[in-house]
Design an enzyme around this catalytic site. Structure first.
Site, short mmCIF file in Angstrom:
data_model
loop_
_atom_site.label_atom_id
_atom_site.label_comp_id
_atom_site.label_asym_id
_atom_site.label_seq_id
_atom_site.Cartn_x
_atom_site.Cartn_y
_atom_site.Cartn_z
N THR A 1 0.85 -1.21 0.03
CA THR A 1 0.10 0.19 0.12
C THR A 1 0.89 1.19 -0.14
OG1 THR A 1 0.09 0.32 2.47
CG2 THR A 1 -1.67 -0.94 1.54
N ASP A 2 0.39 2.54 -0.43
CA ASP A 2 0.88 3.64 -0.02
C ASP A 2 0.83 3.71 1.83
OD1 ASP A 2 2.15 5.86 0.15
OD2 ASP A 2 0.99 6.84 -1.53
N TRP A 3 1.55 4.66 2.04
CA TRP A 3 1.63 4.81 3.59
C TRP A 3 0.42 5.19 4.29
CZ3 TRP A 3 5.32 2.62 1.20
CH2 TRP A 3 6.40 2.28 1.80
#
Ligand code: BGC
Length: 930
Positions: free
Chosen positions: A702-704
């Site tokens: 995922t993105d953060w």
């Protein structure tokens, strides 16, 4: 194979920047300046060269970044007007660079010095030519805006241009910006030369000076169309919403739109750029086989200086049941440097499959297939999309190139653009209903789900046994308990102490049990413009993505990324979080600087070149953000409502090229939802398309702190069950995987049956397969390869720091309260204390700090070093606005040492720093029985 050589690295980056500078105008010619010319440099950006945009994509700590003026002075080729420079320098004393307060708050531009008539006249009297430098930034969480000082010129900048253009005969305007700006002013002030130099990383200032002085020729061509007005872009009406952006322009993005519907709105066409010489481009006829067309272009340098030319091949597919753009880039090439009079023949091959359209409606009778509709496919060759000349055409029978199945189709009804009738090659705009979803991805997932066997218990197999073929991955992973599986899908960060200090994340072997199974801890670091190490370690700052695309030279970009690969390997980083390959849908997207172009082929080829280069050294890149991260405003929630065709042909295409041609093995999903599913939980995006249809074998993160959702629900950061179900393998990031600090619902999902153990095993396998191919595996097994040995002996880019220095001593109580106000807390501040202690022993350092940032998801790290060792990084998020204490152990085993504090971002407030003894040396010795 290259060896790590910082000098060669810098030289190649410098050459790349020159190859990416786009010269839009050069009347006179103004450029290059004559040897010995006296040059007056205007604009305060001459002192603060923007090496990149802002946010994670630009946070590379480097040493000194030379400005363009420094470059001009160092060139020895021209004389920079010292009086004008001194005037700016004294003004800047009272108008210092404004960094803004905290994450994403750096202003788009810096206040410009007002110029008196007298100043300009006097400078003109002393000089042969003027350079006007305009600077801009934007970035993560900060889109550009159609305001003065951002996309538009600021009043003071216009005044400057008016005065300079009115008083100098020769003016070169240099645009040091992440992406394109409004260009109406060119016709108003008519400067002789206009040069986009983008943001060229640490070598950028020097490279721009090379171009201005003619040491290098500008080699760049526009990777985006420059329209007359921001309102002319096809996404203009549908950009910037908080909750949902429709994509009614469909596949007609950038030049695909302008060339089909609105050629009169273009100021500078896609692919355009001048250089210091002229070329003649002759094309040959088309040679055709069953599967492809071949073409050649004979390029002759007809001018008097050396230079390189970019040749582009466009195709016009027949308007059939499916609408087509009037032009689509299908091949490109760049000559070597040609001396005056020299000729080179470039060859192009265009597989017909590349010209196919995706039928998402069934109009051709082949729904969900890539189809070549019957008819005439016309090819154009030239040096920009507008002037490209017809070479000939090929008549093709209707062919189904690939039959797929519907995936990621929209659920919200809207109409999309298609060409209507044509007059002189320009089409009227018509709209048709966008085909909606007919297959529910959740039904598809349920039908295809294979159940896993229960945990087999520890059989003593290690991950290396899989590598050695002793057991299968399934047999190995069967040993993991459900709890282990919940841990392995959690990445840790920011600045995890388990991997290279200051990097974005650790993954894989993040718990003792996972490590005991022989699963190494992988390391990822931002990206894309170099290695971001928030503890202050220096790394090489690369030119930005737009600049690299403008080189139209994947070979050169690949060569440069070989050095990046070596640097990653040297720093024990397994994957760079980049390249960013979202499409430039609209010029105001703040992160366009990180991305390449409005064109998917150019974007995909650049990404593939970077990945293949990194792979030579065992490391890789994480292509991001999959997909449709087309704006920064409300990026966690703004939904892309888009046709399946536009996804396949435009927004997913570069990812597909990076997977199929670049061998991508790590992908980061985007924050935003697409057609009802947050990307990290889109089964169709990740399982049906990515793994199923494209054959992807790598891992997905995922993105953060991204969200996931169940169908029809809102996105939640805790919904890892939905994430794993979709085959997004890693949730990035948590502070500690084992304690489930962010309270995700993995275990709950397993017990309730909303996600299956088989799905966790599938993700664990993706992660382990990634690790098996990465240097992390060698590190864990203690194997030092020849390459690693050579890299450990190679010079480092971290040439120490220039921290401010104070001296302090502990008191009688063996404690010390630092004056926290001495510690610089603005981005990049380094403060060092020389500490003397009276009593040797184990100490603890207690920091009391809080966020002053307005943005909840800001990442605010403060790293603390003892001598050159990182004690740890206190990373608060923007939401932590109450005082928090963070403690670090300090080994006070010698009477003197240094403590250094490095703030990687502005936005933290530090109230107290206290050092106090925990145990004296005598107590420790007693405890350990010595
Ligand atoms: C950005 C990513 C980046 C990550 C880690 C996110 O906010 O969108 O591109 O890699 O942070 O810093």
């Amino acid at each position: 194979m290259k060896i790590f050589d910082p000098g060669a690295y810098a030289a190649l980056a410098r050459r790349t920047v020159a190859e990416g500078c786009v010269l839009l105008r050069n009347d006179g010619p103004v450029l290059p300046f004559a040897q010995g010319a006296k040059v007056a440099v205007f604009g305060r950006s001459q002192f603060n060269y923007y090496k990149s945009g802002t946010g994670s994509g630009g946070l590379v700590n480097t040493g000194h970044v030379p400005s363009i003026t420094e470059g001009l002075e160092a060139s020895g080729a021209v004389k920079v007007d010292a009086k004008l420079k001194a005037e700016y320098e004294s003004w800047i004393v009272d108008h210092p660079f404004d960094e803004g307060q905290g994450w994403a708050n750096e202003p788009w531009y810096q206040e410009e010095m007002p110029l008196s008539e007298e100043t300009v006249l006097a400078a003109a009297g002393r000089s042969d030519a003027a350079v006007v430098i305009l600077g801009r930034t934007a970035g993560e969480d900060k889109d550009s805006s159609n305001l003065e000082g951002s996309y538009l010129l600021a009043g003071a900048e216009r005044d400057m241009l008016k005065a300079v253009c009115g008083n100098f005969e020769k003016v070169a305007v240099v645009l040091n910006t992440g992406g394109i700006l409004d260009m109406k002013w060119v016709e108003e002030y008519k400067p002789g030369a206009v040069l986009y130099v983008w943001q060229g990383g640490q070598e950028g200032g020097l490279a721009v000076a090379d171009v201005l002085t003619g040491k290098a020729a500008p080699g760049g061509r526009l990777s985006d169309t420059i329209a007359k007005d921001i309102g002319d872009y096809p996404a203009a009406e549908n950009f910037g919403s908080e909750s949902r952006n429709l994509y009614p322009e469909d596949i007609y993005v950038g030049y695909r739109y302008f060339e089909t519907f609105a050629p009169e709105k273009v100021l500078y066409p896609f692919g355009f750029g001048l250089t210091y010489t002229t070329f003649d481009v002759k094309h040959t006829s088309i040679s055709v086989t069953a599967a492809q067309a071949g073409m050649e272009a004979e390029v002759t340098n007809t001018g008097s200086r050396p230079g390189r030319q970019v040749v582009q091949v466009y195709c016009e597919a027949p308007q059939g049941k499916l609408g087509k753009p009037a032009r689509a880039l299908c091949a490109f090439g760049k000559t070597r440097e040609l001396a005056p009079g020299e000729t080179e023949t470039l060859s192009f091959t265009v597989p017909f499959a590349r010209l196919a359209s995706y039928d998402d409606s069934g109009a051709t009778g082949r729904k969900s297939a890539w189809v070549l509709e019957a008819g005439e496919y016309t090819f154009y060759i030239g040096t920009d999309v507008r002037s490209a000349k017809k070479v000939g055409s090929v008549t093709l029978e209707e062919t189904v190139v690939e039959q797929l199945e519907e995936a990621c189709a929209p659920v919200t009804a809207f109409d999309r653009l298609r060409p209507g009738t044509s007059e002189g090659g320009v089409y009227t705009k018509e709209y048709e209903p966008t085909p909606l979803r007919t297959v529910n991805p959740m039904d598809r997932r349920n039908e295809r789900l294979i159940k896993a066997d229960p945990c087999a218990g520890d059989k003593g197999y290690k991950l290396s046994d899989v590598a050695e073929g002793k057991v299968t991955m399934d047999e190995f992973l069967a040993q993991l308990t459900d709890a282990d599986l919940c841990c392995i899908v959690r990445g840790e960060g920011m600045c995890s102490p388990k991997v290279t200090p200051g990097t974005a994340g650790a993954f894989g072997g993040v718990t003792k049990r996972l490590l005991d199974f022989g699963i190494p801890t992988g390391c990822c670091a931002d990206g894309p413009s170099g290695i971001r190490m928030d503890c202050g370690t220096h790394a090489f700052a690369m030119p930005n993505g737009t600049l690299m695309a403008c080189t139209f030279d994947p070979e050169l970009v690949g060569e440069l990324y070989e050095y990046e690969g070596l640097e990653l390997r040297k720093n024990k980083v397994d994957t760079l979080l980049g390249p960013g390959i979202n499409i430039h849908r609209h010029p105001l997207n703040g992160r366009n600087f990180e991305y390449f172009s409005e064109d998917p082929l150019l974007t995909g080829e650049m990404a593939a070149a970077q990945l293949l280069a990194l792979h030579k050294y065992g490391v890789t890149g994480t292509i991001k953000h999959f997909a449709c991260n087309s704006q920064e405003f409300h990026r966690h929630d703004v939904e892309a409502v888009i046709s399946e065709r536009a996804l396949r042909e435009i927004y997913l295409k570069a990812f597909e090229i990076a997977v199929k041609e670049g061998g991508a093995r790590s992908i980061m999903t985007s924050y935003n939802p697409i057609n009802g599913f947050w990307s990290a939980s889109s089964y169709d995006l990740l399982t049906t398309i990515l793994h199923g249809q494209w054959g992807y074998k790598g891992m997905v993160m995922t993105d953060w702190w991204a969200k996931s959702n169940d169908q029809g629900q809102e996105g939640e950061r805790t919904n890892t069950a939905a994430m794993v179900r979709a085959q997004n393998d890693l949730y990035m990031v948590v502070p500690d995987s084992e304690s489930n600090a962010l309270h995700d619902n993995s275990a709950e999902g397993l017990s309730k049956g909303t996600v299956d153990r088989a799905e966790f095993i599938r993700s664990a396998a993706n992660i382990c397969n990634f690790l098996l191919q990465s240097p992390a595996m060698l590190r864990m097994r203690g194997i030092e390869s020849e390459l690693d040995k050579a890299l450990s002996e190679a010079p480092s880019l971290d040439d120490g720091d220039s921290a401010e220095m104070f001296y302090v001593q502990t008191g009688e109580d063996n404690a010390l309260d630092f004056d926290a106000s001495l510690i610089g807390m603005s981005k990049g501040d380094n403060t060092r204390f020389g500490v003397s202690i009276k009593e040797q022993g184990l100490y603890k350092l207690i920091l009391t700090l809080r966020s002053t940032d307005q943005n909840d998801v800001s990442q605010l790290p403060l790293s603390v070093f003892q001598d050159r060792n990182l004690l740890g990084t206190a990373t608060l998020t923007g939401a932590q606005r109450d005082w928090e204490t963070v403690e670090f152990n300090v080994m006070g085993f010698s009477g003197n040492f240094y403590l250094r504090f490095f703030a990687a971002q502005t936005g933290l407030e530090l109230k107290g720093v206290r050092l106090e003894i925990v145990k004296t040396m005598a107590e420790l010795q007693k405890e350990f029985g010595q």
